[in-house]
Design a protein around this motif. Sequence first.
Motif, mmCIF file in Angstrom:
data_model
loop_
_atom_site.group_PDB
_atom_site.id
_atom_site.type_symbol
_atom_site.label_atom_id
_atom_site.label_comp_id
_atom_site.label_asym_id
_atom_site.label_seq_id
_atom_site.Cartn_x
_atom_site.Cartn_y
_atom_site.Cartn_z
ATOM 1 N N SER A 80 0.845 -0.929 0.225
ATOM 2 C CA SER A 80 -0.002 0.038 -0.058
ATOM 3 C C SER A 80 1.111 1.111 -0.246
ATOM 4 O O SER A 80 0.494 2.311 -0.967
ATOM 5 N N SER A 81 1.420 1.322 1.000
ATOM 6 C CA SER A 81 3.058 2.542 0.299
ATOM 7 C C SER A 81 3.024 2.824 0.192
ATOM 8 O O SER A 81 4.112 4.003 -1.084
ATOM 9 N N HIS A 82 3.804 1.762 -1.098
ATOM 10 C CA HIS A 82 4.943 1.483 -2.372
ATOM 11 C C HIS A 82 3.806 2.034 -3.556
ATOM 12 O O HIS A 82 4.034 2.783 -4.249
ATOM 13 N N ASP B 161 10.094 12.330 8.774
ATOM 14 C CA ASP B 161 9.738 10.836 8.761
ATOM 15 C C ASP B 161 7.659 11.706 8.534
ATOM 16 O O ASP B 161 7.385 10.233 8.177
ATOM 17 N N LYS B 162 7.560 12.466 8.838
ATOM 18 C CA LYS B 162 5.868 12.223 8.745
ATOM 19 C C LYS B 162 5.408 12.251 6.636
ATOM 20 O O LYS B 162 4.521 11.197 6.907
ATOM 21 N N LEU B 163 6.407 12.990 6.543
ATOM 22 C CA LEU B 163 6.056 13.214 4.637
ATOM 23 C C LEU B 163 6.430 11.277 4.027
ATOM 24 O O LEU B 163 5.263 10.815 3.262
ATOM 25 N N MET B 164 6.935 10.887 5.079
ATOM 26 C CA MET B 164 7.910 9.059 3.999
ATOM 27 C C MET B 164 6.545 8.489 4.789
ATOM 28 O O MET B 164 6.120 7.325 4.459
ATOM 29 N N GLY B 165 6.386 8.445 6.124
ATOM 30 C CA GLY B 165 5.016 7.750 6.261
ATOM 31 C C GLY B 165 3.771 7.887 5.745
ATOM 32 O O GLY B 165 3.174 6.882 6.166
ATOM 33 N N GLN B 166 3.396 8.916 5.172
ATOM 34 C CA GLN B 166 2.618 8.931 4.592
ATOM 35 C C GLN B 166 2.338 8.792 3.128
ATOM 36 O O GLN B 166 1.374 8.934 2.076
ATOM 37 N N GLY B 167 3.527 8.460 2.357
ATOM 38 C CA GLY B 167 3.669 7.866 0.944
ATOM 39 C C GLY B 167 4.447 8.553 -0.175
ATOM 40 O O GLY B 167 4.591 8.290 -0.682
ATOM 41 N N VAL B 168 5.364 9.798 0.844
ATOM 42 C CA VAL B 168 5.528 10.553 -0.346
ATOM 43 C C VAL B 168 7.055 10.055 -0.320
ATOM 44 O O VAL B 168 7.916 9.505 1.040
ATOM 45 N N PRO B 169 7.465 9.649 -1.490
ATOM 46 C CA PRO B 169 8.520 9.251 -2.339
ATOM 47 C C PRO B 169 10.230 9.099 -1.216
ATOM 48 O O PRO B 169 10.118 10.610 -1.189
#
Length: 257
Positions: free
Chosen positions: A44-46, A222-230
């Motif tokens: 899902s994240s990918h 960390d927040k952006l990566m956790g929400q799906g920003v590559p």
Amino acid sequence: MFKLIGALLGYYFFGIFGAFAGYFIGSIVGRVIAYGVGGVNPLSSHHRQTVFLETVFILMGKLAKVDGHISKDEIAHVEQFIQKLGMSAEHRQRVIMLFKQGAAPDFDYEPNIRQFMAVCGHTHSLKQMLLVYLIVMAVSDGSIDFAEERLLVDIARHLGYDQQAFKHMLDMVLNQAHFAGGQTTSATNLDDAYKALGVSKESSDQEVKRAYRKLMSQYHPDKLMGQGVPEDMIAVATEQAQEVQVAYDLITKSRKQ
């Protein structure tokens, strides 16, 4: 399957309330077996990252061509953007193809927006970062013309922003850009700094700090990566955070004098 088994066992031993509890426990067991202890589908994240990246470059292409031609500055901006992402040659060719797809005459970008909203629309940070990247792209040749702004307003509308909310974001991002590289270069920098944070000189210290913290949270890696920003795109967001930091430091310094 695990939900059903859990419900049946719960009902057999504890009755109707046991069935509800068994169904809930069975769903947890199913997620753990399928995706590990965290219970999160690793695809899902990918998938969010893929859709996010594709949407960025397709809309960049649309934005670059909306005024009828793609300028050298816009091409240079996209090349620089790709370099910051540290892409392989294969990925570079992929995103260039997406950019050209978006720049094609009469290209309909609405299906891409709908896909983006279906996959990423529940996450405020992804919608906001998409607009930030597009605004920075639009201003890469020195200004935002009428056709570019009209397209940005339409994209923002599809993302759930009304015109006033978009104008507020546009003003902040444009003024944040004045602090790129940590530089302050004009007599109007203090005014720009307030606009970059979305506040005014009349705002209290607490209001200024609140606006600063909100923006820094928005750009937090960390927040952006956790929400799906590559992960590759985090460096670009970090630059925005640095611009916010410089603007805030200028404001706090001026208020101490």
